[in-house]
Design a protein around this motif. Structure first.
Motif, short mmCIF file in Angstrom:
data_model
loop_
_atom_site.label_atom_id
_atom_site.label_comp_id
_atom_site.label_asym_id
_atom_site.label_seq_id
_atom_site.Cartn_x
_atom_site.Cartn_y
_atom_site.Cartn_z
N PHE A 86 0.86 -1.18 0.00
CA PHE A 86 0.00 0.00 0.00
C PHE A 86 0.89 1.23 0.00
CE2 PHE A 86 -2.24 3.37 2.26
CZ PHE A 86 -3.42 3.41 1.57
N ILE A 87 0.68 2.11 -0.94
CA ILE A 87 1.42 3.38 -0.99
C ILE A 87 0.43 4.50 -0.73
CG2 ILE A 87 2.78 4.96 -2.39
CD1 ILE A 87 3.82 2.52 -3.92
N HIS A 88 0.67 5.20 0.36
CA HIS A 88 -0.15 6.37 0.70
C HIS A 88 0.52 7.58 0.06
CE1 HIS A 88 -2.59 9.10 3.11
NE2 HIS A 88 -1.47 9.72 3.46
N TRP A 89 -0.05 8.03 -1.04
CA TRP A 89 0.55 9.11 -1.83
C TRP A 89 -0.15 10.43 -1.51
CZ3 TRP A 89 4.51 10.32 -4.87
CH2 TRP A 89 4.40 11.46 -5.66
N VAL A 90 0.63 11.40 -1.09
CA VAL A 90 0.15 12.78 -0.93
C VAL A 90 1.18 13.64 -1.65
CG1 VAL A 90 -0.46 14.60 0.67
CG2 VAL A 90 -0.88 12.25 1.30
N GLY A 91 0.78 14.20 -2.76
CA GLY A 91 1.70 14.94 -3.61
C GLY A 91 2.35 16.13 -2.95
N PRO A 92 3.42 16.64 -3.56
CA PRO A 92 4.19 17.74 -2.97
C PRO A 92 3.43 19.06 -2.93
CG PRO A 92 5.00 17.22 -5.16
CD PRO A 92 3.98 16.17 -4.82
N ASP A 93 2.39 19.21 -3.73
CA ASP A 93 1.65 20.46 -3.77
C ASP A 93 0.48 20.51 -2.79
OD1 ASP A 93 3.34 21.36 -5.78
OD2 ASP A 93 2.06 20.56 -7.37
N VAL A 94 0.30 19.45 -2.01
CA VAL A 94 -0.81 19.39 -1.07
C VAL A 94 -0.46 20.20 0.18
CG1 VAL A 94 -2.20 17.84 0.36
CG2 VAL A 94 -1.51 17.14 -1.93
N SER A 95 -1.42 21.03 0.62
CA SER A 95 -1.18 21.86 1.80
C SER A 95 -1.07 21.00 3.06
CB SER A 95 -2.31 22.87 1.97
OG SER A 95 -3.50 22.20 2.37
N ALA A 96 -0.52 21.58 4.11
CA ALA A 96 -0.35 20.85 5.37
C ALA A 96 -1.70 20.42 5.95
CB ALA A 96 0.40 21.71 6.37
N VAL A 97 -2.71 21.26 5.81
CA VAL A 97 -4.03 20.94 6.34
C VAL A 97 -4.63 19.74 5.60
CG1 VAL A 97 -6.40 21.77 6.62
CG2 VAL A 97 -4.48 23.28 7.14
N ARG A 98 -4.58 19.78 4.29
CA ARG A 98 -5.12 18.66 3.50
C ARG A 98 -4.30 17.39 3.73
NH1 ARG A 98 -8.70 19.56 -1.21
NH2 ARG A 98 -7.94 17.48 -1.61
N ARG A 99 -2.98 17.53 3.88
CA ARG A 99 -2.14 16.36 4.16
C ARG A 99 -2.57 15.72 5.48
NH1 ARG A 99 2.79 18.60 4.59
NH2 ARG A 99 2.77 18.93 2.35
N GLY A 100 -2.85 16.54 6.47
CA GLY A 100 -3.33 16.02 7.75
C GLY A 100 -4.65 15.29 7.62
N LYS A 118 -7.38 9.82 7.27
CA LYS A 118 -8.20 8.84 6.55
C LYS A 118 -7.41 7.61 6.15
CE LYS A 118 -11.30 12.31 4.67
NZ LYS A 118 -11.83 12.95 3.48
N CYS A 119 -6.10 7.70 6.18
CA CYS A 119 -5.25 6.61 5.72
C CYS A 119 -5.50 5.32 6.50
CB CYS A 119 -3.79 7.02 5.82
SG CYS A 119 -2.65 5.80 5.18
N LEU A 120 -5.65 5.41 7.80
CA LEU A 120 -5.86 4.21 8.62
C LEU A 120 -7.15 3.50 8.23
CD1 LEU A 120 -4.69 5.48 12.12
CD2 LEU A 120 -3.46 4.01 10.51
N LYS A 121 -8.18 4.26 7.90
CA LYS A 121 -9.44 3.65 7.47
C LYS A 121 -9.26 2.93 6.14
CE LYS A 121 -12.53 6.90 9.77
NZ LYS A 121 -13.57 7.90 9.59
N VAL A 122 -8.52 3.53 5.24
CA VAL A 122 -8.28 2.92 3.92
C VAL A 122 -7.48 1.63 4.08
CG1 VAL A 122 -7.15 3.24 1.69
CG2 VAL A 122 -8.44 5.12 2.72
N ILE A 123 -6.47 1.65 4.93
CA ILE A 123 -5.67 0.44 5.17
C ILE A 123 -6.54 -0.65 5.78
CG2 ILE A 123 -3.79 -0.50 6.58
CD1 ILE A 123 -2.31 2.15 6.09
#
Length: 84
Positions: A12-26, A31-36
């Motif tokens: 599983f690769i949790h991808w959050v691109g470099p242009d994503v703001s800190a708030v959206r990354r958080g 949500k990542c744990l739910k997806v996993i």
């Protein structure tokens, strides 16, 4: 054929691109744990990674990690080398 599919290691690769703001990354990280958990209902994950840059995802590193897990007996990677 089904037996081969059951033995393939999945990662599983949790991808959050470099242009994503800190708030959206958080928000995405929360949500990542739910997806996993959803993914684990269908198959066993041999490896999990987080990345925000394409440089952080190298097939060589993933293969080495899978081989390390196989050596520890933590993952069934038989048949993986066939596809490399």
């Amino acid at each position: 054929m089904q037996q081969i599919k059951d033995r393939l290691p999945r990662f599983f690769i949790h991808w959050v691109g470099p242009d994503v703001s800190a708030v959206r990354r958080g928000l995405f990280n929360a949500k990542c744990l739910k997806v996993i958990a959803m993914a684990k209902k269908h198959y066993t994950l041999a490896l999990q990674r987080r990345a925000s840059s394409i440089k952080e995802i190298r097939i060589e590193d993933i293969v080495n990690d899978l081989r390390y897990l196989k050596a520890l007996g933590a993952a069934d990677c038989s048949g993986f080398e066939i596809g490399i």
